[in-house]
Scaffold this motif. Structure first.
Motif, short mmCIF file in Angstrom:
data_model
loop_
_atom_site.label_atom_id
_atom_site.label_comp_id
_atom_site.label_asym_id
_atom_site.label_seq_id
_atom_site.Cartn_x
_atom_site.Cartn_y
_atom_site.Cartn_z
N PHE A 124 35.23 38.39 43.85
CA PHE A 124 34.27 38.49 42.84
C PHE A 124 33.20 37.14 43.13
CE2 PHE A 124 34.64 42.05 39.93
CZ PHE A 124 36.03 42.25 40.02
N ARG A 125 33.58 36.19 43.73
CA ARG A 125 32.72 35.08 43.92
C ARG A 125 31.52 35.96 45.05
NH1 ARG A 125 34.31 30.84 48.10
NH2 ARG A 125 36.09 30.58 46.90
N TYR A 126 31.95 36.67 45.73
CA TYR A 126 31.06 37.19 46.82
C TYR A 126 30.39 38.21 46.21
CZ TYR A 126 33.37 34.19 50.57
OH TYR A 126 33.92 33.38 51.17
N ILE A 127 30.85 38.88 45.23
CA ILE A 127 30.23 40.26 44.51
C ILE A 127 29.14 39.74 43.58
CG2 ILE A 127 30.43 42.24 42.99
CD1 ILE A 127 33.05 42.68 44.22
N THR A 146 47.03 44.69 38.52
CA THR A 146 48.01 43.63 37.90
C THR A 146 48.72 43.25 39.09
OG1 THR A 146 48.05 45.09 35.98
CG2 THR A 146 49.86 43.82 36.21
N ILE A 147 49.02 44.10 40.06
CA ILE A 147 50.02 43.46 41.31
C ILE A 147 49.25 42.77 42.15
CG2 ILE A 147 51.40 45.53 40.96
CD1 ILE A 147 50.10 46.72 43.40
N ILE A 148 47.90 42.51 42.08
CA ILE A 148 47.04 41.81 43.09
C ILE A 148 47.13 40.17 42.51
CG2 ILE A 148 45.14 41.52 44.68
CD1 ILE A 148 46.73 44.18 44.86
N GLY A 149 47.05 39.59 43.36
CA GLY A 149 46.98 37.85 43.05
C GLY A 149 45.62 37.65 42.33
N GLY A 150 45.64 36.70 41.49
CA GLY A 150 44.33 36.39 40.89
C GLY A 150 43.47 35.83 41.74
N PHE A 151 43.91 34.90 42.64
CA PHE A 151 43.17 34.32 43.78
C PHE A 151 42.22 35.24 44.49
CE2 PHE A 151 45.08 34.83 47.98
CZ PHE A 151 46.53 35.42 47.38
N VAL A 152 42.88 36.58 44.67
CA VAL A 152 42.15 37.57 45.56
C VAL A 152 40.96 37.99 44.79
CG1 VAL A 152 42.19 40.01 46.31
CG2 VAL A 152 44.37 38.53 46.69
N TYR A 153 41.04 38.06 43.43
CA TYR A 153 39.85 38.62 42.63
C TYR A 153 38.90 37.70 42.69
CZ TYR A 153 43.46 41.97 40.94
OH TYR A 153 44.39 42.93 40.80
N ALA A 154 39.50 36.36 42.46
CA ALA A 154 38.46 35.16 42.41
C ALA A 154 37.43 35.22 43.55
CB ALA A 154 39.09 33.87 42.21
N GLU A 206 43.51 29.81 38.89
CA GLU A 206 43.02 30.25 40.29
C GLU A 206 41.64 30.86 39.85
OE1 GLU A 206 45.81 33.16 40.75
OE2 GLU A 206 47.37 32.02 41.81
N LEU A 207 41.25 31.38 38.63
CA LEU A 207 39.87 31.85 38.48
C LEU A 207 38.85 30.75 38.66
CD1 LEU A 207 39.70 34.79 35.82
CD2 LEU A 207 39.43 34.92 38.40
N PRO A 208 39.11 29.71 37.60
CA PRO A 208 37.91 28.48 37.86
C PRO A 208 38.02 27.90 39.08
CG PRO A 208 39.92 28.01 36.50
CD PRO A 208 40.08 29.23 36.83
#
Lengths: 284, 267
Positions: free
Chosen positions: A121-124, A110-118, A221-223
């Motif tokens: 996960f783009r690479y994963i 929850t504390i990490i920004g959405g763009f970090v995950y995006a 951020e995700l799309p």
């Protein structure tokens, strides 16, 4: 409490300062958006067009596709979230010694920004990345359903911690005697949940459903960093389309008009969710 | 059955932890490898030896110390200024202009539930008009107003027993002393929680700064990451390293404040 003249003047100054900031960075932007919605861009210049931008928005297929995409993803997201909350929440209520660590771990995303995950996960999830090595099904990466479900699951992962905290906080206040009484009455697990637990937690569920729906519609951020709106424009949310049209393509008039239309849709959705909630309350 | 139940509980907890924390482990892993590792078909979960190379390469491409400093400074300024402003504003509305407080709260609630999408284009226009483009203050001033924190602290202040304020007044406390005793004394934990949220929100600020800042010297880490992660670039090891630097302070801060967050997180 009595204040001196100096204290009064100081706090009045703070009041004016706060309100000035609020007007400048909240009211003026919305007013600008509303004003710009009556203009279109032609050869780099803004021309007054009345409701033409609104007509353009309502007749544009991509606008309705973004609304439909957001709607589909929000249904997946809400169903997954509520299901996970109920299963995990009830399991944690039965195992209070695990609650602390479970919530601690669930809250980290929850504390990490959405763009970090995006980006991560783009690479994963790249077609040549770690996930592809595990799954070995290249057709999956062209599947619209897969990408929309992925979108919903990443959003779930990001926001599960805070929703779990809200659920547990509410659920803890349910008196144990009510559960014990239902057990004495011979209620099975479903009946206990339906008639004892759910009425107690439904206000929290309603709040989570409302916020989660808005979250999907306004997700940028995700799309922007993960799916780039694809495949075949299936993960373009309203927020991302608004961002593209306003800030990337520079069509402020269209973006502003679509924002106003979206706010009307949002109000309608809010009333719809509230209506469903009140219907559930009445049928109890 | 008890040992079996314990085993089941352990495995459920283990699987949940792995699912929640694996992306962060992968982040650390990726920062120690070069570009080819990400797209190699073999599953390799061992740490590599390219961490220093990635760091040197990143430092050569961007002034990462300055960018990190920009992020820390902007997030800290927003946190401290915002919390002080909100506290003073709450005090001002309750003790000086109580009659307008209800009207303001109604307007604030309306704006609080409006999504960011509804005003971010207008916000960028407003910030441009104020000549704040490519300025450090563009990442501070527009984010001083946080309505969620305002309502959270105000709600706590509203339930404060009036006897405490009367006792402070009888002891001859000035307005500043009352604010200090109440917010930095009685509500210290809630204040810490609010400040943590403000810091996290400002640290992760992405969309609006991305469209306002173009000078590398004014970059914050989210903007740096967006530049590195551009699909036309191929700086994957460096991107992972930048993501690691972006997330590590937040995770460390969370570990330190986790008890506070758990108590107040759902309020």
């Amino acid at each position: 409490m009595k204040l001196t003249h100096k204290e009064r003047a100081f706090f009045s100054f703070i009041l004016v300062g706060f309100l000035s900031l609020f007007v400048t960075f909240r009211i003026v932007p919305i007013g600008y958006t509303l004003w710009r919605s009556f203009f279109t861009v032609y050869q780099g210049e803004y021309i007054f067009a009345g409701f033409k931008a609104y007509y353009h928005v309502l007749s544009e297929p991509i606008f309705w596709q973004s609304i439909v995409n957001s709607f589909i993803i929000s249904i997946m997201y809400v169903v997954l979230k509520i299901g996970a909350l109920i299963v995990v929440g009830e399991w944690l209520i039965r195992h209070p010694n695990l609650q602390l660590w479970f919530v601690k771990i669930a809250y980290i995303p929850t504390i990490i920004g959405g763009f970090v995950y995006a980006i991560l996960f783009r690479y994963i999830l790249d077609s040549n990345g770690l996930f592809a090595s595990l799954v070995q099904n290249p057709q999956l990466f062209n599947s619209i359903l897969f990408h929309q479900l992925l979108f919903a699951m990443i959003l779930l992962w990001m926001s599960f911690g805070i929703s779990l905290l809200m659920y547990l906080n509410r659920r803890k206040h349910l008196e144990k005697s009510l559960i014990e009484l239902s057990l004495v009455e011979g209620a099975n697990a479903f009946q206990r949940f339906r008639y004892v637990i759910f009425p107690h937690i439904k206000s929290v569920i309603y709040f989570i459903v409302l916020l989660s729906t808005i979250e999907v519609f306004t997700e940028i951020e995700l799309p922007m960093n993960l799916t780039f709106g694809g495949p075949r424009q299936s993960t373009i949310t309203f927020g991302y389309l608004n961002y593209l049209s306003g800030l990337i393509f520079g069509n402020f008039g269209y973006a502003s008009a679509s924002t106003v239309v979206f706010l009307l849709i949002l109000f309608f959705l809010g009333f719809l969710i509230k209506g469903i909630y009140e219907t559930i309350q009445k049928t109890r | 059955m008890k040992p079996f139940k314990k085993l089941v509980n352990f495995y459920v907890f283990f699987i949940f932890s792995v699912m929640s924390l694996f992306p962060f482990f992968y982040l650390w892993l990726g920062s120690t490898h070069n570009n080819s590792w990400i797209f190699s078909s073999a599953i390799n979960l061992q740490f590599g030896s390219s961490f220093l190379d990635n760091f040197v390469s990143l430092s050569t491409r961007y002034p990462i110390v300055q960018i990190f400093f920009n992020s820390v400074l902007s997030a800290s300024l927003v946190t401290l200024s915002s919390i002080l402003l909100i506290i003073m504003f709450i005090f001002a509305t309750i003790f000086i202009h109580r009659s307008i407080s209800r009207w303001l709260d109604a307007i604030f609630i309306l704006f609080m539930f409006l999504p960011t999408t509804s005003h971010f284009i207008g916000s960028i226009y407003t910030i441009s008009i104020l000549q704040l483009r490519d300025q450090f203050l563009a990442m501070v001033i527009p984010f001083l107003i946080n309505l969620r924190i305002y309502f959270y602290l105000k709600q706590e202040f509203n339930v404060l027993p009036s006897e405490i304020l009367e006792a402070l007044a009888m002891d001859g406390a000035s307005a500043g002393q009352v604010v200090y005793q109440v917010f930095f004394g009685i509500y210290k934990e809630k204040l810490i929680f609010s400040m943590f949220l403000l810091f996290v929100s400002s640290w992760n600020n992405f969309i609006i700064p991305l469209n306002l800042i173009s000078q590398t010297s004014q970059f914050t880490f989210p903007i740096l990451i967006a530049s590195l992660a551009d699909p036309l670039n191929y700086f994957i090891g460096e991107t992972f390293l930048a993501l690691l630097i972006q997330t590590t302070p937040l995770i460390l801060g969370y570990v330190y404040f986790s008890k506070n967050i758990q108590i107040h997180g759902s309020e």
